[in-house]
Design an enzyme around this catalytic site. Structure first.
Site, mmCIF file in Angstrom:
data_model
loop_
_atom_site.group_PDB
_atom_site.id
_atom_site.type_symbol
_atom_site.label_atom_id
_atom_site.label_comp_id
_atom_site.label_asym_id
_atom_site.label_seq_id
_atom_site.Cartn_x
_atom_site.Cartn_y
_atom_site.Cartn_z
ATOM 1 N N HIS A 115 3.594 -3.752 -6.630
ATOM 2 C CA HIS A 115 3.313 -2.631 -5.734
ATOM 3 C C HIS A 115 2.619 -3.124 -4.470
ATOM 4 O O HIS A 115 1.503 -3.626 -4.543
ATOM 5 C CB HIS A 115 2.411 -1.648 -6.501
ATOM 6 C CG HIS A 115 2.067 -0.403 -5.777
ATOM 7 N ND1 HIS A 115 0.772 -0.095 -5.417
ATOM 8 C CD2 HIS A 115 2.834 0.622 -5.351
ATOM 9 C CE1 HIS A 115 0.761 1.079 -4.813
ATOM 10 N NE2 HIS A 115 1.989 1.540 -4.755
ATOM 11 N N HIS A 158 2.083 0.636 4.432
ATOM 12 C CA HIS A 158 2.071 1.718 3.450
ATOM 13 C C HIS A 158 2.215 3.099 4.072
ATOM 14 O O HIS A 158 2.755 4.010 3.466
ATOM 15 C CB HIS A 158 0.806 1.673 2.603
ATOM 16 C CG HIS A 158 0.707 2.825 1.669
ATOM 17 N ND1 HIS A 158 -0.168 3.863 1.855
ATOM 18 C CD2 HIS A 158 1.422 3.131 0.571
ATOM 19 C CE1 HIS A 158 0.019 4.751 0.882
ATOM 20 N NE2 HIS A 158 0.957 4.331 0.103
HETATM 21 CA CA CA Z 1 5.284 2.764 -1.931
#
Ligand code: CA
Length: 333
Positions: free
Chosen positions: A27, A69
């Site tokens: 992630h 992000h």
């Molecule tokens: Ca993401």
């Protein structure tokens, strides 16, 4: 007979997904250790054994997809220091207001709150000169590492805030899809998933833009205001059946698949599997585990009780080690 074949088809799908080794999805790279989405975080995730590495994508002013992000710059870079006059009326700095050359002058740091406090206090605390990477740079980095280490680590790009981008006059999905086609990655057989929170955009990717690549529909909560999608509806049997017409899997967040209070599965994983959808929940974090649950217990719940197909994690090595140990127990030498 036809009914039997259909149910056999379903059970084969379920068995197939249960037997395949679950995917470890890094992630934002190895974000538990290095500033998220940097080339360094990608390299470390690769070295720690990730199966897929995630890229969240937003556009620059000169329409280059960069790996960040979200649409804002202020929580992960020194933009306010370098370009104090470039904030919008809301006080925020947007990647879309800067050219790639300008973004490359910024220093990326560990994620902070707007008040300057680091979000995960125990993570990277140094001030090395990390940079914002383009999507193309990350694709090439992973491809080169794959070639040299004879691996097939996959890409997991997320199209961020497509409606916001469109309201600003730019079509991020079309631009990202063009890059995938340049790299021969708009292909259901390749090690790549494209994810999005906005179901209207996921449908548009498949239908209007003709995407061939495997798609994952992310599922949030309606009060996050992440998109106009009704996430409650998407999790119903009817919602999942509609999803199965467009995507290969779903990315719910962990509380949507397991109720920590009752210690029971919510049924979402089973309902998704019945429709042939893979389930890749987010996000396993050693430094943000639910109250009273150990890392080992959490991993046992998701992999052995719920039988998920992949897991987004900030800590690739912990999940790789867990799955490796399980494999060794199954096949003792
Ligand atoms: Ca993401």
């Amino acid at each position: 007979m036809q009914k039997y074949l259909i149910s056999l088809g379903f059970s084969l799908l379920i068995v197939g997904s249960a037997l395949a080794k679950p995917l470890v999805i890094a992630h934002r790279g190895a974000s538990g250790y290095l500033p998220e989405h940097t080339l360094e975080a990608v390299t470390l995730a690769f070295a720690l054994g990730a199966d897929f590495i995630e890229q969240d994508l937003v556009l620059t002013k000169d329409l280059v997809p960069v790996v960040l992000h979200d649409i804002h710059l202020d929580t992960v870079t020194n933009v306010a220091e370098l370009y104090p006059n470039r904030k919008r009326d809301d006080g925020r700095y947007y990647a879309l207001d800067f050219t790639l050359a300008e973004l490359k002058t910024l220093r990326v740091h560990e994620r902070r709150e707007l008040n300057g406090q680091q979000v995960f206090a125990s993570r990277f605390q140094g001030n090395a000169d990390f940079k914002i990477a383009t999507f193309a740079e990350e694709l090439e980095l992973i491809a080169q590492l794959n070639r040299q280490f004879k691996r097939n680590v996959g890409y997991y790009p997320e199209i961020k805030s497509p409606k916001w981008h469109r309201d600003q006059g730019v079509d991020i999905s079309a631009i990202v899809l063009n890059i995938l086609r340049d790299y021969q990655l708009d292909d259901a057989e390749k090690a790549i998933f494209v994810q999005c929170f906005d179901f209207a955009e996921t449908k548009r990717l498949r239908s209007e833009l003709g995407a061939k690549v495997k798609l994952i529909q992310l599922i949030g909560e309606n009060d996050w205001l992440e998109s106009g999608t009704d996430y409650n509806q998407l999790q119903t049997p009817a919602g999942l059946s509609e999803l199965a017409e467009y995507v290969q899997g779903i990315g719910p967040w962990l509380p949507q698949i397991f109720d920590i209070t009752t210690q029971q599965a919510t049924g979402l994983v089973a309902n998704a599997h019945q429709r042939g959808l893979a389930v890749h929940p987010y996000t396993f974090r050693l430094d943000a585990l639910p109250e009273g649950i150990t890392s080992e217990q959490m991993l046992r719940i998701v992999f052995e009780q719920l039988i998920i197909d992949g897991l987004f994690t900030d800590f690739t090595d912990t999940v790789v080690d867990y799955l490796g140990d399980k494999q060794t127990q199954k096949n003792p030498e």
